[in-house]
Scaffold this active site. Structure first.
Site, PDB file in Angstrom:
ATOM      1  N   CYS A  76     -40.140  43.491 -38.118  1.00  0.00           N
ATOM      2  CA  CYS A  76     -41.224  42.667 -38.657  1.00  0.00           C
ATOM      3  C   CYS A  76     -42.542  43.370 -38.340  1.00  0.00           C
ATOM      4  CB  CYS A  76     -41.195  41.294 -37.984  1.00  0.00           C
ATOM      5  SG  CYS A  76     -42.416  40.126 -38.619  1.00  0.00           S
ATOM      6  N   GLU A 104     -29.854  40.365 -37.484  1.00  0.00           N
ATOM      7  CA  GLU A 104     -29.059  39.329 -36.839  1.00  0.00           C
ATOM      8  C   GLU A 104     -29.224  37.987 -37.533  1.00  0.00           C
ATOM      9  OE1 GLU A 104     -31.188  40.227 -33.084  1.00  0.00           O
ATOM     10  OE2 GLU A 104     -31.370  38.071 -32.925  1.00  0.00           O
ATOM     11  N   CYS A 156     -46.475  39.003 -33.749  1.00  0.00           N
ATOM     12  CA  CYS A 156     -46.645  37.833 -32.864  1.00  0.00           C
ATOM     13  C   CYS A 156     -46.269  38.243 -31.434  1.00  0.00           C
ATOM     14  CB  CYS A 156     -45.786  36.672 -33.338  1.00  0.00           C
ATOM     15  SG  CYS A 156     -46.272  36.091 -34.971  1.00  0.00           S
ATOM     16  N   CYS A 159     -29.118  30.543 -39.658  1.00  0.00           N
ATOM     17  CA  CYS A 159     -30.473  31.086 -39.589  1.00  0.00           C
ATOM     18  C   CYS A 159     -30.396  32.559 -39.951  1.00  0.00           C
ATOM     19  CB  CYS A 159     -31.003  30.905 -38.165  1.00  0.00           C
ATOM     20  SG  CYS A 159     -32.567  31.725 -37.876  1.00  0.00           S
ATOM     21  N   CYS A 163     -35.242  34.989 -31.387  1.00  0.00           N
ATOM     22  CA  CYS A 163     -35.385  35.819 -32.557  1.00  0.00           C
ATOM     23  C   CYS A 163     -35.501  37.320 -32.235  1.00  0.00           C
ATOM     24  CB  CYS A 163     -36.669  35.315 -33.199  1.00  0.00           C
ATOM     25  SG  CYS A 163     -37.098  35.989 -34.720  1.00  0.00           S
ATOM     26  N   CYS A 180     -42.720  37.457 -29.690  1.00  0.00           N
ATOM     27  CA  CYS A 180     -41.527  37.605 -30.525  1.00  0.00           C
ATOM     28  C   CYS A 180     -40.908  38.992 -30.372  1.00  0.00           C
ATOM     29  CB  CYS A 180     -41.904  37.362 -31.977  1.00  0.00           C
ATOM     30  SG  CYS A 180     -40.512  37.517 -33.103  1.00  0.00           S
TER      31      CYS A 180
HETATM   32  N1  SAH Z   1     -41.956  35.156 -39.561  1.00  0.00           N
HETATM   33  C1  SAH Z   1     -41.619  33.780 -39.662  1.00  0.00           C
HETATM   34  C2  SAH Z   1     -40.178  33.451 -39.346  1.00  0.00           C
HETATM   35  C3  SAH Z   1     -39.523  34.104 -38.171  1.00  0.00           C
HETATM   36  S1  SAH Z   1     -39.656  33.477 -36.566  1.00  0.00           S
HETATM   37  C4  SAH Z   1     -42.558  32.920 -38.837  1.00  0.00           C
HETATM   38  O1  SAH Z   1     -43.393  33.474 -38.149  1.00  0.00           O
HETATM   39  O2  SAH Z   1     -42.500  31.705 -38.950  1.00  0.00           O
HETATM   40  C5  SAH Z   1     -39.181  31.788 -36.505  1.00  0.00           C
HETATM   41  C6  SAH Z   1     -39.965  30.999 -35.480  1.00  0.00           C
HETATM   42  O3  SAH Z   1     -39.627  31.368 -34.142  1.00  0.00           O
HETATM   43  C7  SAH Z   1     -41.475  31.199 -35.608  1.00  0.00           C
HETATM   44  O4  SAH Z   1     -42.122  29.972 -35.434  1.00  0.00           O
HETATM   45  C8  SAH Z   1     -41.765  32.129 -34.446  1.00  0.00           C
HETATM   46  O5  SAH Z   1     -43.115  32.088 -34.091  1.00  0.00           O
HETATM   47  C9  SAH Z   1     -40.813  31.600 -33.393  1.00  0.00           C
HETATM   48  N2  SAH Z   1     -40.497  32.507 -32.292  1.00  0.00           N
HETATM   49  C10 SAH Z   1     -40.308  33.837 -32.319  1.00  0.00           C
HETATM   50  N3  SAH Z   1     -40.028  34.311 -31.101  1.00  0.00           N
HETATM   51  C11 SAH Z   1     -40.026  33.261 -30.270  1.00  0.00           C
HETATM   52  C12 SAH Z   1     -39.804  33.093 -28.871  1.00  0.00           C
HETATM   53  N4  SAH Z   1     -39.534  34.120 -28.082  1.00  0.00           N
HETATM   54  N5  SAH Z   1     -39.886  31.834 -28.362  1.00  0.00           N
HETATM   55  C13 SAH Z   1     -40.144  30.783 -29.169  1.00  0.00           C
HETATM   56  N6  SAH Z   1     -40.372  30.872 -30.481  1.00  0.00           N
HETATM   57  C14 SAH Z   1     -40.323  32.095 -31.026  1.00  0.00           C
END
Ligand code: SAH
Length: 353
Positions: free
Chosen positions: A113, A93, A117, A106, A334, A120
Site C-alpha cells: 500500500c 493475505e 498510515c 476480508c 492488516c 499499519c
Molecule cells: N486502505 C483502507 C483499507 C485497509 S485497512 C483503509 O485505510 O480503510 C482496514 C482498516 O484497518 C483501516 O481502518 C485501517 O486504518 C485499520 N488498521 C490498519 N492497521 C491497523 C492496526 N495495526 N490496528 C488497528 N487498525 C488498523
C-alpha cells in the site's frame, strides 16, 4: 502484448470473446460457470470443455489462480488467515471470519500500500502493485473452495487502498454480485477507504448498495495528520462533506473506523470532539483497539478506556461499537502475516527481485 485476463471478464465480454474465436456462445456460459460458480482453479478441471478449446485458452489467456502458501487458524476463534502467492510472486493475505450470520472474508485490494498510515503493517514496504479484479475475486473463491462453506459477506479491509485501484474495484463488485456468479449481494459488501475524497464522490454518483467505511482515526486535522499522511491532502471537513454527499445520494449509513491508540487519539476530549464532528449524520463508529505492530511503538488503549470512549459517544447519541478482536494469535493486523513471511523467507519476491 498481455494475455486476456479471462476471469476479469463479465459474462457479456466473455460471450463476445468466445464468439470472436469461432466458438458457439454456449461455451461462454459453461466457462463462466466453471470459473465463477464451480470455482475451478485451472482449465484442466473443466470436464465439458473440448480439449482443443482448452489448449487455445491456455495459450491465449491468463487464468488467475492463487497459490495458497500458508493458512493459519486461530485456536481462540477459528479465524483463518490465508497467505496467497500471485502469478508474479507477489504475496497477499486474506482472512476468513466465522460469524453467526455467516462466513465473512476480508480481502486485499493491492499488494502492499502507498498510503503510509503510521500504525499499519501493509504500508511499510510501500506498494508493489494493484490487484486485478480476478485476483480480488480469487481470494474469496479459494477460501470458499477450501472450506466448502459459502462466503456470505466480503469486506475490503485487507492490504491496500481500494480507491487507489478504483476501476478494478468496480469491476470486482460487478462480478461478485453477478447472479451468474457467486451472487453475493452488494449489501453484504463493505469497502474501506482511508478517505480519497474524489473517489467517494465518484462512487456516490453510482448509487451503490455497498457499505462505505471510512478510516477516520482522529477528530481533527492536526491529530489525523500525525497518523495518516492522506490527511495532508484532504481535510476532515472536505472528507465529511464527501461522506454527507455519499449518504444523501445512496441513503446508506456510513461507517467510520476509529483505531484507538493509547495517548494519541483516545482521550475524553477526542471522544467529545468526534461526537461533535459526526453529530446528526447517518453513521456508525467502529472503535478498533489498535493492533500493535513491531515496527512501531503504538500501544493499545486499555479496555476500560475503550468503554469510556464509547460511552461518551453514546451519551452524545452517536452510534458506536467496539470491534471484536479476531485472530490476535495469528498475526491478526492488516499486512502482518505477509510482512513476517517476507522477512523470514529467502524465496520472498522482494529479495529475489
Ligand atoms: N486502505 C483502507 C483499507 C485497509 S485497512 C483503509 O485505510 O480503510 C482496514 C482498516 O484497518 C483501516 O481502518 C485501517 O486504518 C485499520 N488498521 C490498519 N492497521 C491497523 C492496526 N495495526 N490496528 C488497528 N487498525 C488498523
Amino acid at each position: 502484448m498481455d494475455k486476456t485476463d479471462i476471469k476479469s471478464m463479465d459474462f457479456g465480454e466473455l460471450t463476445e470473446y468466445i464468439v470472436s474465436i469461432g466458438q458457439p456462445a454456449f461455451r461462454a456460459k459453461q466457462l463462466y460457470e466453471w470459473m465463477h460458480i464451480k470455482l475451478a482453479s485451472s482449465y484442466e478441471e473443466m470436464s465439458n470443455i473440448p480439449a482443443a478449446l482448452k489448449a487455445f485458452l491456455v495459450e491465449n489467456t491468463d487464468y488467475t489462480a492463487l497459490e495458497t502458501v500458508k493458512v493459519q487458524t486461530s485456536r481462540e476463534d477459528g479465524t483463518s488467515k490465508y497467505l496467497f502467492k500471485l502469478c508474479d510472486g507477489n504475496l497477499i493475505e486474506s482472512v476468513l471470519m466465522h460469524y453467526h450470520h455467516g462466513n465473512s472474508v476480508c480481502i486485499s485490494s493491492q499488494a502492499g500500500c502507498r498510503m503510509g498510515c503510521r500504525f499499519c503493517a501493509s504500508t511499510i514496504d510501500g506498494l508493489a502493485r494493484s490487484l486485478t479484479p480476478s485476483e480480488m475475486l480469487e481470494q474469496i473463491y479459494r477460501i470458499q473452495k477450501n472450506t466448502g462453506e459459502r462466503v456470505s459477506n466480503v469486506v475490503i479491509m485487507g492490504s491496500g487502498e481500494p480507491f487507489d485501484n478504483f476501476d478494478n474495484l468496480l469491476r470486482f463488485e460487478k462480478l461478485l454480485t453477478d447472479e451468474n456468479g457467486l451472487n453475493i449481494s452488494a449489501r453484504n459488501l463493505t469497502v474501506s477507504t482511508c478517505g480519497l475524497v474524489p473517489e467517494i464522490y465518484r462512487l456516490a454518483d453510482m448509487k451503490p448498495q455497498l457499505t462505505l467505511a471510512v478510516s477516520l482515526h482522529a477528530p481533527n486535522d492536526e491529530m489525523r495528520r500525525r497518523l495518516m499522511p492522506i490527511a495532508n491532502k484532504y481535510s476532515i471537513s472536505e472528507l465529511m462533506e464527501a461522506c454527507r454527499y455519499y449518504i444523501s445520494k445512496t441513503g446508506r449509513r456510513v461507517t467510520f473506523e476509529y483505531s484507538l491508540v493509547s495517548g494519541e487519539n483516545d482521550s475524553e476530549a477526542c471522544a467529545k470532539e468526534l461526537a461533535g464532528l459526526v453529530k446528526g449524520m447517518n453513521c456508525h463508529i467502529n472503535l478498533i483497539p489498535v493492533n500493535p505492530i513491531k515496527e512501531r511503538s503504538f500501544r493499545q488503549t486499555k479496555p476500560a478506556a475503550v468503554s469510556h470512549f464509547k460511552s461518551i459517544l453514546e451519551k452524545n447519541r452517536v452510534n458506536a461499537t467496539v470491534r471484536r478482536e479476531m485472530g490476535r494469535d495469528i498475526d491478526g493486523a492488516c499486512g502482518q502475516l505477509r510482512k513476517s513471511y517476507m522477512e523470514n523467507s529467502v524465496a520472498s519476491p522482494y529479495t529475489e527481485a
